[in-house]
Design an enzyme around this catalytic site. Structure first.
Site, PDB file in Angstrom:
ATOM      1  N   GLU A  28       6.018  -3.615   0.496  1.00 18.03           N
ATOM      2  CA  GLU A  28       5.592  -3.009  -0.556  1.00 18.03           C
ATOM      3  C   GLU A  28       5.137  -1.706  -0.731  1.00 18.03           C
ATOM      4  OE1 GLU A  28       7.687  -4.173  -3.173  1.00 18.03           O
ATOM      5  OE2 GLU A  28       8.342  -6.011  -1.198  1.00 18.03           O
ATOM      6  N   LEU A  29       5.542  -0.507  -1.206  1.00 18.17           N
ATOM      7  CA  LEU A  29       5.117   0.695  -0.900  1.00 18.17           C
ATOM      8  C   LEU A  29       5.157   1.774  -2.438  1.00 18.17           C
ATOM      9  CD1 LEU A  29       6.665   1.908   3.167  1.00 18.17           C
ATOM     10  CD2 LEU A  29       4.339   0.286   1.946  1.00 18.17           C
ATOM     11  N   CYS A  85       1.270   1.392  -8.585  1.00 16.13           N
ATOM     12  CA  CYS A  85       2.564   1.041  -7.994  1.00 16.13           C
ATOM     13  C   CYS A  85       4.013   2.064  -8.954  1.00 16.13           C
ATOM     14  CB  CYS A  85       3.282   0.577  -6.618  1.00 16.13           C
ATOM     15  SG  CYS A  85       3.309  -0.705  -7.390  1.00 16.13           S
ATOM     16  N   PHE A 125      -0.574   8.395  -8.905  1.00 22.37           N
ATOM     17  CA  PHE A 125      -1.767   7.473  -9.012  1.00 22.37           C
ATOM     18  C   PHE A 125      -2.515   7.836  -9.200  1.00 22.37           C
ATOM     19  CE2 PHE A 125      -2.844   3.094  -6.496  1.00 22.37           C
ATOM     20  CZ  PHE A 125      -1.614   3.034  -6.344  1.00 22.37           C
ATOM     21  N   GLU A 171       3.524  10.402  -5.583  1.00 23.27           N
ATOM     22  CA  GLU A 171       3.071   9.983  -6.146  1.00 23.27           C
ATOM     23  C   GLU A 171       1.829  10.552  -6.515  1.00 23.27           C
ATOM     24  OE1 GLU A 171       2.488   6.355  -4.041  1.00 23.27           O
ATOM     25  OE2 GLU A 171       2.984   5.421  -5.955  1.00 23.27           O
ATOM     26  N   GLY A 209       0.517  -1.042  -0.360  1.00 21.24           N
ATOM     27  CA  GLY A 209       0.057  -0.220  -0.448  1.00 21.24           C
ATOM     28  C   GLY A 209       0.656   1.233  -0.672  1.00 21.24           C
TER      29      GLY A 209
HETATM   30  P1  NAD Z   1      -3.469   2.680   1.983  1.00 18.46           P
HETATM   31  O1  NAD Z   1      -1.925   2.687   2.698  1.00 18.46           O
HETATM   32  O2  NAD Z   1      -4.415   3.600   1.403  1.00 18.46           O
HETATM   33  O3  NAD Z   1      -3.929   0.442   1.606  1.00 18.46           O
HETATM   34  C1  NAD Z   1      -3.782  -0.443   1.843  1.00 18.46           C
HETATM   35  C2  NAD Z   1      -4.052  -0.948   2.475  1.00 18.46           C
HETATM   36  O4  NAD Z   1      -3.798  -0.560   4.064  1.00 18.46           O
HETATM   37  C3  NAD Z   1      -5.513  -1.230   2.322  1.00 18.46           C
HETATM   38  O5  NAD Z   1      -6.067  -2.530   2.901  1.00 18.46           O
HETATM   39  C4  NAD Z   1      -6.146  -0.677   3.861  1.00 18.46           C
HETATM   40  O6  NAD Z   1      -7.669  -0.687   4.481  1.00 18.46           O
HETATM   41  C5  NAD Z   1      -4.913  -0.964   4.386  1.00 18.46           C
HETATM   42  N1  NAD Z   1      -4.510   1.038   5.733  1.00 18.46           N
HETATM   43  C6  NAD Z   1      -5.037   1.884   6.026  1.00 18.46           C
HETATM   44  N2  NAD Z   1      -4.528   2.684   7.102  1.00 18.46           N
HETATM   45  C7  NAD Z   1      -3.802   1.472   7.874  1.00 18.46           C
HETATM   46  C8  NAD Z   1      -3.827   1.219   9.076  1.00 18.46           C
HETATM   47  N3  NAD Z   1      -3.186   2.532  10.005  1.00 18.46           N
HETATM   48  N4  NAD Z   1      -3.418   0.196   9.693  1.00 18.46           N
HETATM   49  C9  NAD Z   1      -3.079  -0.900   9.110  1.00 18.46           C
HETATM   50  N5  NAD Z   1      -3.660  -1.326   7.267  1.00 18.46           N
HETATM   51  C10 NAD Z   1      -4.351  -0.149   6.934  1.00 18.46           C
HETATM   52  O7  NAD Z   1      -3.139   2.525   0.211  1.00 18.46           O
HETATM   53  P2  NAD Z   1      -3.826   1.985  -1.397  1.00 18.46           P
HETATM   54  O8  NAD Z   1      -4.038   3.629  -1.730  1.00 18.46           O
HETATM   55  O9  NAD Z   1      -5.224   1.101  -1.116  1.00 18.46           O
HETATM   56  O10 NAD Z   1      -3.157   1.552  -2.600  1.00 18.46           O
HETATM   57  C11 NAD Z   1      -2.413   2.617  -3.570  1.00 18.46           C
HETATM   58  C12 NAD Z   1      -0.792   2.855  -2.351  1.00 18.46           C
HETATM   59  O11 NAD Z   1      -0.281   1.839  -3.035  1.00 18.46           O
HETATM   60  C13 NAD Z   1      -0.199   3.342  -3.700  1.00 18.46           C
HETATM   61  O12 NAD Z   1       0.799   4.132  -3.212  1.00 18.46           O
HETATM   62  C14 NAD Z   1       0.570   3.160  -4.539  1.00 18.46           C
HETATM   63  O13 NAD Z   1       2.264   3.052  -5.184  1.00 18.46           O
HETATM   64  C15 NAD Z   1       0.715   1.965  -3.594  1.00 18.46           C
HETATM   65  N6  NAD Z   1       1.217   0.107  -3.940  1.00 18.46           N
HETATM   66  C16 NAD Z   1       2.446  -0.161  -3.323  1.00 18.46           C
HETATM   67  C17 NAD Z   1       2.573  -1.337  -4.220  1.00 18.46           C
HETATM   68  C18 NAD Z   1       3.764  -2.462  -3.953  1.00 18.46           C
HETATM   69  O14 NAD Z   1       3.963  -3.778  -4.134  1.00 18.46           O
HETATM   70  N7  NAD Z   1       5.291  -1.213  -3.897  1.00 18.46           N
HETATM   71  C19 NAD Z   1       1.684  -1.986  -5.337  1.00 18.46           C
HETATM   72  C20 NAD Z   1       0.383  -1.443  -4.996  1.00 18.46           C
HETATM   73  C21 NAD Z   1       0.389  -0.577  -4.362  1.00 18.46           C
END
Ligand code: NAD
Length: 498
Positions: free
Chosen positions: A265-266, A299, A395, A393, A243
């Protein structure tokens, strides 16, 4: 609330993911009605796809207890018994390919091609996880005592928590869930609340039908609160989180407090470098793909097009023409290249970044407008350090073009970010390509390609703020999802001077 069946009546056969089984329920080892529900909608139209049961933080202790109990029996099964379940789960996904693909399109707002890649990637993860189980589990060490055998063996961690995002919900969950379970762990998955059907229900149903013992895989639904409860839950030994970098920091902090292993993985701001000897038509095609695939919500999306000044005007012209020609709309009901953004908040954020970047002096060459949830593919030219589209970023389907004076300047701009997920360089010279690619600080780098690619067999992960050094994929999964045990064996008791 009116609910569509998962296949919307388009398939004559009964839906495998028939909602009656899971509607209003979560999966803490079995399908159980939850105290509240989460409504899941198509981002393109707002149509309701279903309702999943919402878990609560106080559900976690019993889910973890059940997972711990199930894990011991699971780890004791033979590798072949475990592998067979993964092959069956893959066959179940294969058999329901059409239904699952349609649902991925509808729930994520992605194109059919993206959904097919996501489903195939998930099937690949299942097969690769089965294949892990024919590999050696350790090695024999030189022994200090010839009468004793000294072994290093890999053992499962126990219970692994997986937190996944909404953009590739099935694949990004599966790439952790499948290898972690195959290697003898139990897994508790928390999908994103916007995509819990293909990101959670589908996995639970496949493992259930494949014969995975109850409790080895659980799905809890919810947002940050349930996510944090999973990270903090006693008895969960590892968290894999995919995320945003902001949430990843929080997850890492909590995991550190509880001395848990954590794989992060961010986000990314991946450079797409165009040198002055590149085939510009091919580069513009690859660059458009890198920035606009899945509306830029990837990402590894090409976050900066770093173009040498000599060819910048021609490249931008080609890219802007491509952007202007791409059809935008509902990918489930029309043949389009660009679908909706995931939600209104994300759309407003993308629009603000574009507006602020133009206000700071960049030139809008295409797009910059939207119709409902559909943001037009956008090209921003003359983007410079300090502008939002340079730093953040995005998105969204936005291609920020940054002009570089020469090769050295291009490398400097490419690395002028805390992120380090992917990178690409376009050039007619393999020698130049290698020279530049080697200096891009990123986990995934491609010469004469764009920045987005992921397969089950590669070491996937980012540098800098894109992760914490973890790598998923095939052999690397041993490192992530097991730990070492040193075991010595002697036929007779060892005698000591005491
Ligand atoms: P996000 O960080 O908002 O959410 C990701 C997950 O975390 C969701 O399931 C969400 O419900 C959960 N979450 C949110 N707050 C939390 C907390 N405080 N504690 C625990 N879990 C929590 O990200 P997003 O908007 O869903 O996805 C987009 C981001 O993810 C972008 O920054 C993207 O680059 C990244 N991403 C990275 C990869 C990789 O492999 N590096 C792949 C896909 C997406």
């Amino acid at each position: 609330m009116a609910q569509l069946s998962a296949n919307d009546g388009r398939s004559p056969a009964a839906a495998w993911l028939e909602a009656g089984r899971w509607s209003g329920k979560h999966f803490p080892g079995e399908w159980i009605a939850a105290r509240s529900t989460i409504c899941v909608r198509e981002p393109a139209t707002g149509t309701v796809l279903g309702e999943v049961g919402e878990s609560q933080p106080d559900d976690l202790p019993s889910v973890v207890a059940r997972a711990r109990e199930a894990q011991a029996g699971w780890a004791a099964k033979t590798a072949e018994e475990r592998a067979a379940i993964f092959r069956r789960a893959a066959a179940i996904f294969e058999a329901n390919r059409k239904e699952l693909t349609d649902l991925v399109i509808r729930e994520t707002g992605g194109l059919r091609g993206k959904a097919e890649v996501e489903l195939q990637g998930s099937i690949d993860e299942l097969f690769h996880s089965a294949a892990l189980l024919v590999q050696p589990e350790g090695h024999i060490l030189p022994s200090r005592h010839p009468e004793r055998l000294s072994l290093a063996r890999r053992v499962p961690l126990g219970v692994v928590g997986v937190i996944a995002p909404w953009n590739f919900p099935m694949l990004l969950a599966m790439r952790s869930v499948a290898p972690a379970i195959a290697l003898g762990n139990a897994v508790i998955l928390k999908p994103d609340p916007q995509t819990p059907i293909v990101g959670g229900v589908a996995l639970a149903r496949a493992f259930e039908d494949a014969g995975l013992p109850a409790g080895v895989f659980s799905v809890v639904n919810g947002g940050a609160t349930v996510g944090e409860a999973l990270v903090e839950a006693k008895g969960v030994r590892m968290i894999t989180f995919t995320g945003s970098t902001a949430v990843g920091r929080r997850v890492g902090e909590l995991a550190g407090k509880h001395l848990k292993r954590v794989a992060l993985e961010l986000g990314g701001k991946s450079p797409f470098i165009v040198l002055d000897d590149a085939d510009l038509e091919a580069a513009a095609s690859a660059g458009a793909w890198g920035s606009y695939l899945h509306q830029g919500q990837i990402c590894m999306a090409s976050g900066r097009h770093v173009v040498l000044r000599k060819v910048a005007a021609d490249y931008v012209d080609l890219l802007a023409r491509k952007a202007a020609a791409l059809p935008v709309g509902d990918p489930f009901r029309a043949n389009v290249a660009i679908g909706p953004l995931i939600n209104a908040k994300q759309l407003a954020r993308v629009d603000q970044i574009v507006r602020d970047t133009v206000a700071a002096g960049a030139r809008l060459m295409a797009g910059g407008t939207h119709d409902g949830p559909f943001y037009r593919p956008t090209v921003l030219h003359d983007v410079r350090a300090g502008m939002p589209a340079y730093d953040l970023e995005i998105f969204g389907p936005v291609a920020p073009v940054v002009v570089a004076e020469d090769e050295e300047d291009a490398i400097r701009i490419a690395n002028d970010t805390d992120y380090g997920l992917a990178g690409a360089v376009q050039t007619a010279s393999l020698e130049r390509g290698l020279r530049v690619a080697r200096r891009i600080r990123a986990g995934l780098v491609h010469i004469n390609d764009q920045t987005i690619a992921d397969y089950a067999e590669i070491p996937f992960g980012g540098m800098g703020a894109s992760g914490n050094g973890s790598r998923f994929g095939s052999m690397n999964n041993w490192e992530e999802f097991t730990e070492w045990q040193w075991l010595t064996v002697g036929g007779k008791p060892t005698r000591y001077p005491f």
